[in-house]
Design a protein around this motif. Structure first.
Motif, PDB file in Angstrom:
ATOM      1  N   LEU A  32       0.841  -1.197   0.000  1.00  0.00           N
ATOM      2  CA  LEU A  32       0.000   0.000   0.000  1.00  0.00           C
ATOM      3  C   LEU A  32       0.872   1.240   0.000  1.00  0.00           C
ATOM      4  CD1 LEU A  32      -2.872  -0.696   2.557  1.00  0.00           C
ATOM      5  CD2 LEU A  32      -3.156  -0.052   0.156  1.00  0.00           C
ATOM      6  N   ALA A  88      -3.826   6.121   1.472  1.00  0.00           N
ATOM      7  CA  ALA A  88      -3.683   4.811   2.113  1.00  0.00           C
ATOM      8  C   ALA A  88      -3.698   4.926   3.633  1.00  0.00           C
ATOM      9  CB  ALA A  88      -2.389   4.137   1.662  1.00  0.00           C
ATOM     10  N   ARG A  93      -6.097  -0.686   4.925  1.00  0.00           N
ATOM     11  CA  ARG A  93      -5.261  -1.858   5.187  1.00  0.00           C
ATOM     12  C   ARG A  93      -6.100  -3.119   5.360  1.00  0.00           C
ATOM     13  NH1 ARG A  93      -0.227  -3.748   6.766  1.00  0.00           N
ATOM     14  NH2 ARG A  93      -0.465  -5.986   6.509  1.00  0.00           N
ATOM     15  N   GLN A 147       2.356  -1.833   4.461  1.00  0.00           N
ATOM     16  CA  GLN A 147       2.136  -0.457   4.040  1.00  0.00           C
ATOM     17  C   GLN A 147       3.446   0.307   4.140  1.00  0.00           C
ATOM     18  OE1 GLN A 147      -0.946   1.584   6.108  1.00  0.00           O
ATOM     19  NE2 GLN A 147      -0.701   3.498   5.009  1.00  0.00           N
TER      20      GLN A 147
END
Length: 547
Positions: free
Chosen positions: A331, A336, A342, A356
């Motif tokens: 991500l 995000a 997530r 991420q």
């Protein structure tokens, strides 16, 4: 000669610049402009059509002259080469028309001037040996890509090359060691930006060029679309009707919507689900307290949240790849940070390794600079020497670049970084470093079967258990990201905590971030009760071993 490389993440809401060089082995640095690590992609023009306010200042004063303030012009560039017609903006006073390309050009030119003043002591970029890499959405067609490159070139950035923004993300994480483009795997990157959502599926195989299998995107699924949904809720709170609003209140409430969205993302990871902001409304000549909570956000943005999988399915279909074939998902992008993102990605890919980017708003700009560092290499530097005399060169690079194993450039770059960092380490760190060096050497000569990464991990663990704080941090990092070892967030937290108790600054920072729940990877895997239990066990371990 060392060549500077400038990465430009030209965003719908914010633009980020990063700088590195062909000889640098450290992470690219973010260019700070007007005391910010980003530039708001917005500007106000005066009556003559010149820039009056730029970036953050224009954003903070957007309500003073909304008719002369321009933003989100990147979205206009996305219409180039399509059936949609560009809608030029018009200033009411000067009656001057500006296309999105012209606005983007003006914005980038002013940014270039600020970079010259802040970084190059007012020396022109044209007098420097520089490669520029500007990103664009993966879904953009060739005309849109070339428009972006030409715009940057005309703004005064030299030797401009292009790269899909999600590919910059892969290059950044390859540099960080979170993945390797020389391992056989299928990677999916979800770049959730302010104006677009871009997904790219990439196949990597050892000693072969990584292959882009499929690209997907959704132009109306970016941060700005969430801002619009929140805007409608805030109108109700203010008791205002769009038809009768003061134009200054329109932009004030839109700005408040984005601010509340960003504050809510931070508040969620701190354990709160409600945020507030006070604005001044010109129509009522009064201040108004606006608020946004999690249930309200999810309700007003429900159609957008449900569309999260659209660009993923689009990319997978174009790649002719099943979800189960994805080994790693990443991500990135400013949007995000929203709380649901997530979890939504994990639900799409429950069996892969996913993470991420630590700072999703900076990773694209840094990745673009790294792209320039490793991919352009001597070939571009050679052409640069001649192009500085005979004109600059612009190009798109549709093929995904890779580190070249055959000439050991990938190995040599990592070894240079290795020795630079080794000089500051102690005896234990040197031993770990030598083992790492041996491992890289064996890979370089094709003997990867002669030495297993598990040996390196076990050696790091041995020094960690002997009480070396740096080794403890190293083993924690490997558990956290699943590098050469089965990912285990609980075990990672234990070693971060022990290392921080022994005074290792990197671990102390990581623990602070984890406690503030800034890491979505962490917050989805471990509870506060687990953290308390692990800390007690770690304290007993420290005491028992007299570390």
């Amino acid at each position: 000669m060392s060549t500077r490389i400038l990465g430009i993440d030209f965003g719908t809401s914010r633009t980020v610049f990063s700088m590195t060089s062909t000889k640098a082995r450290s992470e690219p640095e973010i260019v700070v402009i007007d005391k910010k690590p980003f530039v708001e992609t917005i500007m106000r023009l005066d009556d003559s059509g010149s820039i009056e306010l730029f970036g953050t200042e224009a954003w903070e004063k957007i309500d003073e002259a909304p008719e002369r303030t321009f933003y989100e012009f990147k979205m206009g560039i996305s219409k180039v080469g399509t059936s949609e017609q560009d809608q030029p903006a018009t200033t009411e006073v000067a009656e001057t028309r500006f296309t999105p390309q012209q606005l983007g050009l003006m914005f980038l030119r002013r940014a270039r001037e600020k970079i010259e003043k802040l970084v190059f002591n007012e020396s022109s970029l044209a007098d420097e040996v520089i490669i520029t890499v500007i990103g664009y959405p993966a879904e953009w067609n060739e005309k849109q890509r070339m428009t972006t490159i030409d715009m940057a070139q005309e703004a005064g950035f030299p030797n401009v090359h292009g790269c899909e923004e999600p590919l910059g993300v892969i290059y950044y994480h390859d540099y960080k060691g979170d993945l390797s483009v020389d391992h056989e795997q299928t990677i999916l990157v979800y770049d959730f930006g302010g104006g677009t959502s871009d997904v790219v599926v990439v196949k990597t195989v050892a000693n072969e060029k990584p292959q882009v299998l499929g690209i997907g995107g959704a132009l109306n699924l970016g941060g700005r679309d969430f801002d619009k949904a929140i805007y409608n809720i805030l109108l109700v709170q203010c008791g205002l009707s769009p038809q009768s609003m003061d134009p200054r209140d329109v932009v004030t409430i839109r700005r408040a919507g984005r601010t509340l969205k960003e504050k809510l993302a931070v508040a969620y990871h701190d354990g709160r689900n409600n945020v507030e902001s006070t604005v001044y409304l010109y129509g009522t000549r009064a201040q108004k307290r606006l608020h946004l909570d999690l249930p309200t956000f999810e309700k007003c943005c429900e159609p957008l949240i449900h569309r999260f999988s659209e660009p993923v399915n689009d990319a997978l279909n174009r790649a002719d790849t099943a979800r189960e074939a994805i080994n790693l998902s990443i991500l990135a992008g400013g949007s995000a940070r929203m709380h649901y993102v997530r979890k939504a990605l994990d639900e799409l890919f429950p069996n892969d390794v996913s993470f991420q980017s630590p700072d999703p708003s900076e990773v694209v700009a840094k990745g673009l600079a790294i792209y320039g560092r490793f991919f352009q290499g001597e070939k571009v530097v050679d052409s640069l020497q001649s192009s500085t005399l005979g004109g600059s060169k612009s190009s798109t690079n549709p093929e995904f670049p890779r580190h070249v194993r055959s000439d050991n450039s990938h190995i040599s770059s990592r070894l240079s970084s290795f020795w630079g960092q080794l000089a500051t380490r102690g005896k234990i760190g040197i031993c770990i470093g030598i083992l790492s060096l041996a491992f890289l050497f064996m890979l370089a000569i094709g003997g990867s079967n002669s030495i297993k990464s598990g040996n390196l991990v076990e050696e790091i663990r041995r020094y960690a258990e002997l009480g070396d704080a740096e080794a403890q941090f190293e083993i924690a990092e490997r558990y956290f990201y699943g590098k050469g070892i089965q990912q285990d967030i609980l075990e990672a937290y234990k070693w971060y905590y022990i290392s921080s108790r022994l005074g290792y600054s990197n671990s102390e920072k990581k623990i602070r971030d984890l406690r503030k729940r800034r890491w979505l990877l962490f917050s989805s895997e471990i509870s506060q009760d687990d953290a308390n239990r692990i800390e007690k066990e770690a304290d007993r371990l420290i005491q028992r071993n007299r570390w």
